[in-house]
Design an enzyme around this catalytic site. Structure first.
Site, mmCIF file in Angstrom:
data_model
loop_
_atom_site.group_PDB
_atom_site.id
_atom_site.type_symbol
_atom_site.label_atom_id
_atom_site.label_comp_id
_atom_site.label_asym_id
_atom_site.label_seq_id
_atom_site.Cartn_x
_atom_site.Cartn_y
_atom_site.Cartn_z
ATOM 1 N N CYS A 82 56.275 -39.868 -87.817
ATOM 2 C CA CYS A 82 55.320 -39.413 -88.832
ATOM 3 C C CYS A 82 56.068 -38.853 -90.054
ATOM 4 O O CYS A 82 56.830 -39.589 -90.680
ATOM 5 C CB CYS A 82 54.330 -38.421 -88.242
ATOM 6 S SG CYS A 82 52.859 -38.198 -89.294
ATOM 7 N N HIS A 192 52.123 -42.158 -84.432
ATOM 8 C CA HIS A 192 52.571 -41.259 -83.372
ATOM 9 C C HIS A 192 52.669 -42.021 -82.051
ATOM 10 O O HIS A 192 51.648 -42.212 -81.382
ATOM 11 C CB HIS A 192 51.590 -40.093 -83.215
ATOM 12 C CG HIS A 192 51.641 -39.103 -84.322
ATOM 13 N ND1 HIS A 192 52.500 -38.018 -84.305
ATOM 14 C CD2 HIS A 192 50.950 -39.032 -85.484
ATOM 15 C CE1 HIS A 192 52.323 -37.317 -85.415
ATOM 16 N NE2 HIS A 192 51.394 -37.911 -86.145
ATOM 17 N N GLU A 194 53.784 -40.945 -79.299
ATOM 18 C CA GLU A 194 53.439 -40.022 -78.216
ATOM 19 C C GLU A 194 51.935 -39.861 -78.046
ATOM 20 O O GLU A 194 51.475 -39.297 -77.039
ATOM 21 C CB GLU A 194 54.103 -38.661 -78.454
ATOM 22 C CG GLU A 194 53.445 -37.752 -79.467
ATOM 23 C CD GLU A 194 53.760 -38.079 -80.919
ATOM 24 O OE1 GLU A 194 53.403 -37.266 -81.791
ATOM 25 O OE2 GLU A 194 54.356 -39.152 -81.186
#
Length: 211
Positions: A82, A192, A194
């Site tokens: 990001c 992202h 994750e």
């Protein structure tokens, strides 16, 4: 032996979620703000949320920009996520204020040109066929984005036959923007991983496999 990964704590980013996601794909992941620990790890994750200028202030306060540069000079893997990707470019422009970045790549981070800001939610990406980052991930897979700024023009030109050009992945929100970059030991994503489910886990596993 599990590769050692440090999630760099410079006051920005989803540290715990990044740590858990990297650990789930087989790395020993820790969070640290210590430059020496970050330098010595097998892999370094540079997260980031919020304003470009604030992230750069936090990064420079613990000499994180130097750590990134030293790692890359030695061919040691770094993954930016990001705003952690955005700060790898030359500069960011927010509200007409220009902030210098780490300048690993030429280019400017600027406000997206789209009718709806921020770009928040799931979107597809257009990755090069030879991408190692997206190996094992279907072409129509969606990743999770949340950002108002991005890199809208790729400015790096590589003409030497002896240099392998970076692989640039694009996405579109209003207009195209850089969604990910693979450049030797330096990988980065605007989205992202994750928070991107199985596809994000596969991407992180691909990165951990390089350590």
């Amino acid at each position: 032996m599990q590769p050692r990964v440090v999630i760099l704590d410079y006051g920005s980013g989803n540290l715990r979620s990044a740590q858990r996601a990297v650990a789930r794909v087989g790395a020993h992941a820790t969070i640290s703000s210590d430059p020496h620990t970050a330098l010595e790890a097998d892999g370094l994750v540079v997260p980031g949320v919020g304003a470009f200028a604030a992230c750069m202030r936090g990064l420079r306060a613990l000499r994180g920009d130097r750590v990134i540069g030293k790692r890359l000079a030695g061919g040691r893997p770094v993954l930016g996520i990001c705003v952690g990707m955005q700060i790898l470019f030359e500069r960011g422009v927010e509200n007409d204020v220009v902030t210098e970045g780490c300048a690993e790549w030429p280019g400017t981070v600027e406000r997206l040109d789209a009718p709806v800001i921020p770009h928040m939610g799931w979107n597809t990406v257009d990755a090069p066929a030879e991408s190692a980052m997206f190996a094992g991930i279907d072409k129509d897979t969606r990743f999770y984005f949340v950002h108002s700024y991005g890199v809208r023009t790729w400015e790096m030109q590589t003409t030497s036959p002896h240099l392998k050009p970076p692989l640039v992945t694009w996405s579109t929100h209003g207009t195209p923007f850089v969604a990910a970059v693979e450049n030797g030991p330096l990988w980065a994503t605007q989205f992202h991983p994750e928070k991107s489910g199985d596809a994000g886990a596969q991407l992180l596993a691909n990165w951990v496999a390089t350590l």
